[in-house]
Design a protein around this motif. Structure first.
Motif, PDB file in Angstrom:
ATOM      1  N   LEU A  75       0.574  -3.711 -18.458  1.00 31.52           N
ATOM      2  CA  LEU A  75       0.145  -3.067 -17.206  1.00 31.52           C
ATOM      3  C   LEU A  75      -0.311  -4.099 -16.181  1.00 31.52           C
ATOM      4  CD1 LEU A  75      -1.930  -0.131 -18.736  1.00 31.52           C
ATOM      5  CD2 LEU A  75       0.407  -0.045 -17.837  1.00 31.52           C
ATOM      6  N   GLY A  76      -0.106  -5.370 -16.494  1.00 32.60           N
ATOM      7  CA  GLY A  76      -0.652  -6.455 -15.701  1.00 32.60           C
ATOM      8  C   GLY A  76       0.066  -6.749 -14.408  1.00 32.60           C
ATOM      9  N   SER A  77      -0.628  -7.556 -13.614  1.00 32.72           N
ATOM     10  CA  SER A  77      -0.111  -8.038 -12.337  1.00 32.72           C
ATOM     11  C   SER A  77      -0.757  -9.386 -12.053  1.00 32.72           C
ATOM     12  CB  SER A  77      -0.409  -7.023 -11.224  1.00 32.72           C
ATOM     13  OG  SER A  77       0.237  -7.407 -10.026  1.00 32.72           O
ATOM     14  N   CYS A  78      -0.678  -9.829 -10.818  1.00 24.61           N
ATOM     15  CA  CYS A  78      -1.121 -11.175 -10.470  1.00 24.61           C
ATOM     16  C   CYS A  78      -2.611 -11.292 -10.159  1.00 24.61           C
ATOM     17  CB  CYS A  78      -0.305 -11.700  -9.294  1.00 24.61           C
ATOM     18  SG  CYS A  78      -0.316 -10.607  -7.859  1.00 24.61           S
ATOM     19  N   GLY A  90      -3.580  -5.410  -9.839  1.00 25.09           N
ATOM     20  CA  GLY A  90      -2.424  -5.557  -8.965  1.00 25.09           C
ATOM     21  C   GLY A  90      -2.578  -4.945  -7.592  1.00 25.09           C
ATOM     22  N   HIS A  91      -1.437  -4.677  -6.990  1.00 24.36           N
ATOM     23  CA  HIS A  91      -1.339  -4.314  -5.579  1.00 24.36           C
ATOM     24  C   HIS A  91      -1.558  -2.819  -5.326  1.00 24.36           C
ATOM     25  CE1 HIS A  91      -0.023  -8.311  -4.258  1.00 24.36           C
ATOM     26  NE2 HIS A  91       0.417  -8.390  -5.504  1.00 24.36           N
ATOM     27  N   VAL A  92      -2.678  -2.302  -5.777  1.00 18.58           N
ATOM     28  CA  VAL A  92      -3.037  -0.900  -5.586  1.00 18.58           C
ATOM     29  C   VAL A  92      -3.503  -0.709  -4.141  1.00 18.58           C
ATOM     30  CG1 VAL A  92      -4.615   0.939  -6.311  1.00 18.58           C
ATOM     31  CG2 VAL A  92      -3.685  -0.648  -8.014  1.00 18.58           C
ATOM     32  N   PRO A  93      -2.961   0.291  -3.434  1.00 14.32           N
ATOM     33  CA  PRO A  93      -3.395   0.537  -2.054  1.00 14.32           C
ATOM     34  C   PRO A  93      -4.878   0.948  -1.972  1.00 14.32           C
ATOM     35  CG  PRO A  93      -1.309   1.639  -2.491  1.00 14.32           C
ATOM     36  CD  PRO A  93      -1.839   1.151  -3.815  1.00 14.32           C
ATOM     37  N   ALA A  94      -5.530   0.535  -0.904  1.00 18.32           N
ATOM     38  CA  ALA A  94      -6.950   0.842  -0.690  1.00 18.32           C
ATOM     39  C   ALA A  94      -7.206   2.346  -0.714  1.00 18.32           C
ATOM     40  CB  ALA A  94      -7.418   0.236   0.629  1.00 18.32           C
ATOM     41  N   GLN A  95      -6.274   3.141  -0.200  1.00 18.08           N
ATOM     42  CA  GLN A  95      -6.487   4.597  -0.175  1.00 18.08           C
ATOM     43  C   GLN A  95      -6.625   5.157  -1.584  1.00 18.08           C
ATOM     44  OE1 GLN A  95      -2.838   4.783   1.873  1.00 18.08           O
ATOM     45  NE2 GLN A  95      -1.751   5.920   0.302  1.00 18.08           N
ATOM     46  N   GLY A 114       3.189  -5.000 -12.434  1.00 18.97           N
ATOM     47  CA  GLY A 114       4.145  -5.913 -11.822  1.00 18.97           C
ATOM     48  C   GLY A 114       3.716  -6.239 -10.400  1.00 18.97           C
ATOM     49  N   MET A 115       4.660  -6.413  -9.556  1.00 17.15           N
ATOM     50  CA  MET A 115       4.397  -6.742  -8.153  1.00 17.15           C
ATOM     51  C   MET A 115       5.374  -5.939  -7.301  1.00 17.15           C
ATOM     52  SD  MET A 115       3.808 -10.798  -8.798  1.00 17.15           S
ATOM     53  CE  MET A 115       3.436 -11.263  -7.127  1.00 17.15           C
ATOM     54  N   PRO A 116       5.146  -4.638  -7.129  1.00 16.04           N
ATOM     55  CA  PRO A 116       6.127  -3.792  -6.442  1.00 16.04           C
ATOM     56  C   PRO A 116       6.351  -4.198  -4.978  1.00 16.04           C
ATOM     57  CG  PRO A 116       4.378  -2.465  -7.463  1.00 16.04           C
ATOM     58  CD  PRO A 116       3.975  -3.887  -7.570  1.00 16.04           C
ATOM     59  N   HIS A 117       7.611  -4.369  -4.633  1.00 18.96           N
ATOM     60  CA  HIS A 117       7.961  -4.673  -3.239  1.00 18.96           C
ATOM     61  C   HIS A 117       7.542  -3.507  -2.350  1.00 18.96           C
ATOM     62  CE1 HIS A 117      10.341  -8.284  -3.993  1.00 18.96           C
ATOM     63  NE2 HIS A 117      10.731  -7.680  -5.109  1.00 18.96           N
TER      64      HIS A 117
END
Length: 160
Positions: A75-78, A90-95, A114-117
């Protein structure tokens, strides 16, 4: 000058209400563990700040923070963030994070594996659909929110 008990009580209530409202006006602090060289992590930090969060960054990588939070590598990311008792991977939106903090589910936190585009910090020419997952206390996940890029063919505004 003689002050009535009612006036004193009303003043105390007003002061208490004003002091309490100040607590909601302060920004929620996010602790972010990331690499010092990762540009997309820095962009995600900017996204969080633009959405009212106070962010402290720790340029030490995120492997240990992710492990301490109980998030599996699948479930990891950067980067890994900690906010008000939750882990954000990871890149979870603030909302989505604001919703999490409002709803307060019994969970480890959220992940955008991951790192979704197209996710915050990963904006560019390409934008892929992705899900933000809620990680429960056992490490299992459910879809918390879905993010789908808008289809330009469906746009009301088109250039001729």
């Amino acid at each position: 000058m003689k002050i009535s008990k009612q006036a004193l009580l009303a003043g105390s209530i007003l002061i208490g209400a004003l002091a309490g409202s100040g607590a909601h006006a302060t920004a929620t602090t996010v602790e972010v563990y990331k690499s010092s060289t990762c540009k997309c992590c820095a962009k995600w930090v900017d996204h969080m700040r633009a959405n009212g969060f106070t962010v402290n960054t720790h340029d030490v990588g995120n492997k240990e923070a992710r492990e301490r939070a109980g998030i599996s590598t699948t479930l990891g990311s950067c980067h890994t963030a900690l906010v008000d008792g939750y882990a954000i991977e990871g890149h979870v939106p603030a909302q989505d994070i604001k919703r999490l903090l409002k709803e307060r589910p019994r969970a480890i936190g959220l992940t955008a594996p991951g790192m979704p585009h197209g996710s915050p910090g990963m904006e560019g020419a390409r934008s892929d659909p992705y899900d933000v997952l809620l990680i429960n206390k056992q490490g299992d996940t459910t879809v918390y929110s879905q993010h789908r890029p808008s289809d330009s063919k469906d746009s009301v505004m088109r250039l001729k």
